[in-house]
Design an enzyme around this catalytic site. Structure first.
Site, short mmCIF file in Angstrom:
data_model
loop_
_atom_site.label_atom_id
_atom_site.label_comp_id
_atom_site.label_asym_id
_atom_site.label_seq_id
_atom_site.Cartn_x
_atom_site.Cartn_y
_atom_site.Cartn_z
N ASP A 450 8.88 -9.52 -15.02
CA ASP A 450 7.86 -9.36 -14.08
C ASP A 450 7.13 -10.42 -13.34
OD1 ASP A 450 6.20 -7.60 -12.35
OD2 ASP A 450 5.56 -6.44 -14.25
N ASP A 513 6.18 0.50 -7.82
CA ASP A 513 5.36 1.18 -8.88
C ASP A 513 4.86 2.50 -8.32
OD1 ASP A 513 5.32 -1.10 -10.55
OD2 ASP A 513 3.41 -1.59 -10.02
#
Ligand code: GLA
Length: 693
Positions: A450, A513
């Protein structure tokens, strides 16, 4: 032969199966663009127009399309390369010095050698053709053979010319939770600039161009290109006053200065480009096929369970084991432990940089969870954010100078974290060793990498924006060499890192997301224009959705996520027996259709109804899958007609619908089409079909 050189050695005709691209060298040594479009058969017919000034105010450089315009002379249009020599000369003058042709298994490449007229500075223009994909890759390789360094202020990899005005330009806009929002605008006078200045992100725009002449999915001309680079890119589209449109793309010149030392070579990121005379579908098919065969790592992607949305930072071994057991019961093949397992990571406030297992959460080490997962015959994945450090972390206390910063300024935080200066060798070593140790010590199959904030305060070096991502590519490539079975997922606050550069480095890509199944239909549709379906991770998550607050039936949520590489992100411990049963059924079905979804040919089907149906088809060999979504029924509850694509006209197909099997010929299904009516809100259907032998 895909590369044909004219008899006078001055015209080059580059052809793929259906397209051609041509340029030539004129009597002044200019590399001039001549053609891009449908295939033409003879190089001898190409003519080099004689250059005459329109007026003294419209110099020849302005009116002729050049393949690689440099900064210098009477050139005022966009240029690909701007450099300063050690003696202060700030203009380039190139001279054509010949060409070479190289060949590989699937490609042929023409390299055009240009040299500065005075300095030992070389510019090689590369044109690599992939004939069976109808694609070409263009880039430039710069070589400094002087005794002194050279400063590069602007480096765009190539310029393209389209001999039309009033084209449509499309790309995506967006932000966190809203990536891949497609937009199309008419190109008019002035310039369109798309770019990224944040270092880590493609949330806002994506490094590609699509220019079309009112094309549809299956008709009309489309010119497109995708940059093979992550991070700060820029792309410029300009309709010139001389009746054409030019486009170029490359490293963003914003706050960027690249130094080329004596003897050094710099290869600009390639642009993968093509032309379609038959609309957007052909563009997507060519790119998808190329990405699957030539860019992405091989193999089908596993059905994963990720515990982030279920537990967030409240991670502990026993709960994760419970989730793993349930994930196995549903049919997941890979269990991914997300953020929160390391250091003092109880929220976003601390932990990044301290990559040891938190003993409070895992008193018997990570092995206990990994053993449990492996005991269930699942693969194990782990989340990391290696480029970052929290101010409170021990790593930062020990190495405050490891972050991008200025000594006289307060260091910027975003999500309470700093960005490590990965161009420092000691930082690279730290990141590589940290991951190598994790992968060596534990039985890990998957790393979710990430990056949750933009870069800032990059210090005196202005090459950071380019170098940062090159370092990340290098670390991941080295780790994969040593641990070849491990899959790496690229995530940057959702879909912040997806482009044709990273596509060949990582294996899996987090799309967004935003997991709302309705929003995802738009995101996934836009994504599919350029990127292959295998690169599109899609999770089923809980309702009400954390972002949209929407309630959507589980079947629709599954169908929407089954359009990509399926993942589950729900708190599955709260599932009712009915939800467990439905999930098991859906995951079983996904595994059956997975090769068709992840490696098949993807079609965005036409919806002739006034009701907003979303219709998609996947085909691989004799097997096919159709998805239909109706987010909201309108007055009249109209049906639609599904006209399939890509079938064999005379073959017979059997479609397994919820109302029973239907047998029809390919010509019927593609011409007449199938009537389909969904009713109610968030209705969806998945129909498997196959050719009857
Ligand atoms: C980012 C990612 C999420 C999750 C969190 C963890 O937001 O996009 O999927 O991993 O970080 O902090």
């Amino acid at each position: 032969m895909s590369i044909v050189v004219g008899t006078q050695n001055e015209v080059f005709l580059l052809s793929t199966e259906n397209t051609s691209y041509a340029f030539g060298i004129d009597d002044q040594g200019l590399v001039r663009h001549l053609y891009w479009g449908k295939k033409i058969l003879s190089a001898e017919e190409l003519e080099m127009p004689v250059l005459t000034e329109v007026s003294t105010n419209d110099p020849v450089y302005e009116i002729t399309p050049e393949e690689f315009p440099v900064h210098g002379g009477l050139r005022y249009k966009e240029h690909c390369l701007k450099a300063t020599f050690a003696d202060g000369t700030r203009e380039l003058v190139y001279r054509y010095c010949g060409y070479d042709v190289e060949e590989g298994e699937d490609w042929e490449e023409l390299v055009l050698h240009l040299k500065d007229d005075h300095y030992d500075f070389y510019m090689d223009l590369h044109y690599r053709l992939y004939p069976r994909y109808d694609l070409m890759e263009r880039n430039v390789v710069l070589k400094n053979q002087m005794e002194e360094p050279l400063q590069i202020e602007q480096l765009h990899s190539a310029q393209f010319h389209i001999p039309y005005e009033n084209l449509n330009f499309s790309n995506v806009h967006g932000h966190w939770g809203a990536e891949e929002q497609r937009f199309t605008q008419r190109v008019s006078y002035g310039k369109i600039l798309i770019e990224n200045r944040r270092g880590t992100s493609s949330h806002n725009h994506n490094p590609y161009f699509i220019l079309d002449r009112d094309a549809t999915e299956t008709t009309g001309e489309v010119f497109f290109g995708a940059l093979r680079m992550t991070g700060n890119f820029s792309g410029v589209v300009e309709q010139t006053p001389y009746g054409e449109t030019l486009v170029q793309m490359g490293i963003n010149p914003h706050d960027c200065l690249l130094q080329l030392d004596p003897g050094q070579t710099l290869s600009a990121p390639a642009i993968l480009c093509g032309y379609s005379a038959t609309g957007f579908e052909t563009m997507s098919h060519n790119l998808h096929r190329f990405a699957l065969d030539q860019v992405m790592s091989k193999g089908l992607r596993p059905v994963l369970y990720n515990s982030w949305e279920a537990t967030e930072f409240h991670v502990n071994c026993q709960d994760q084991i419970k989730l793993a057991n349930k994930a196995k019961e549903l049919g997941a093949e890979l269990f991914v432990l997300d953020d929160g397992w390391f250091g003092e990571r109880h929220s976003i406030q601390n932990g990044l940089g301290d990559w040891y297992v938190n003993e409070g959460k895992f008193p018997n080490g990570l092995e206990e969870l990994i053993d449990a997962v492996k005991g269930l015959d699942m693969k194990f994945g782990l989340w990391v954010e290696p480029e970052m450090v929290n101010p409170k972390a021990q790593l930062y206390q020990d190495h405050p100078d490891w972050i991008y910063h200025y000594d006289t300024r307060v260091s910027d935080t975003s999500r309470v974290q700093y960005v490590l200066n990965v161009t420092k060798p000691e930082v690279q070593e730290f990141i590589y060793n940290m991951l190598d140790n994790l992968l060596t010590r534990y039985d890990i199959d998957y790393i979710k990498w990430d990056a949750n904030r933009p870069i800032s305060q990059t210090g005196p070096q202005r090459d950071i924006w380019y170098k940062h991502i090159q370092v990340i590519y290098g670390i991941v490539t080295a780790l994969k060499k040593k641990h070849p079975h491990v899959l790496f997922e690229a995530c940057a606050s959702g879909g912040g890192r997806i482009d044709y550069g990273i596509l060949g480095i990582f294996d899996d890509f987090w799309t967004s997301d935003n997991t709302d199944a309705y929003d995802r239909l738009y995101i996934q549709d836009a994504y599919s224009r350029i990127y292959p379906i295998k690169a599109m991770r899609a999770w089923v998550t809980d309702c009400p959705n954390f972002l949209s607050g929407r309630m959507i039936p589980l079947t629709f949520r599954f169908h929407s996520a089954m359009m990509g590489s399926l993942g589950i992100g729900c708190n599955i411990l709260k599932f009712t027996p009915e939800e467990v049963e439905l999930s098991q059924k859906m995951i079983r079905q996904y595994k059956e259709i997975r090769p068709v979804i992840q490696e098949g040919t993807f079609y965005r089907l036409d919806n002739p109804s006034a009701d907003q149906y979303f219709l998609y088809e996947y085909l691989k060999g004799d097997k096919g899958v159709l998805f239909a979504f109706l987010p909201q029924s309108k007055v009249g509850h109209r049906g639609t007609t599904v006209r399939l694509r890509g079938l064999e006209e005379e073959a017979r197909y059997i479609l397994h619908t919820s109302q029973g099997d239907i047998t029809k010929t390919g010509s019927y299904l593609m011409g007449h089409g199938l009537p389909l009516r969904l009713s109610g809100d968030y209705a969806s259907a998945l129909v498997q079909f196959e050719k009857i032998p």
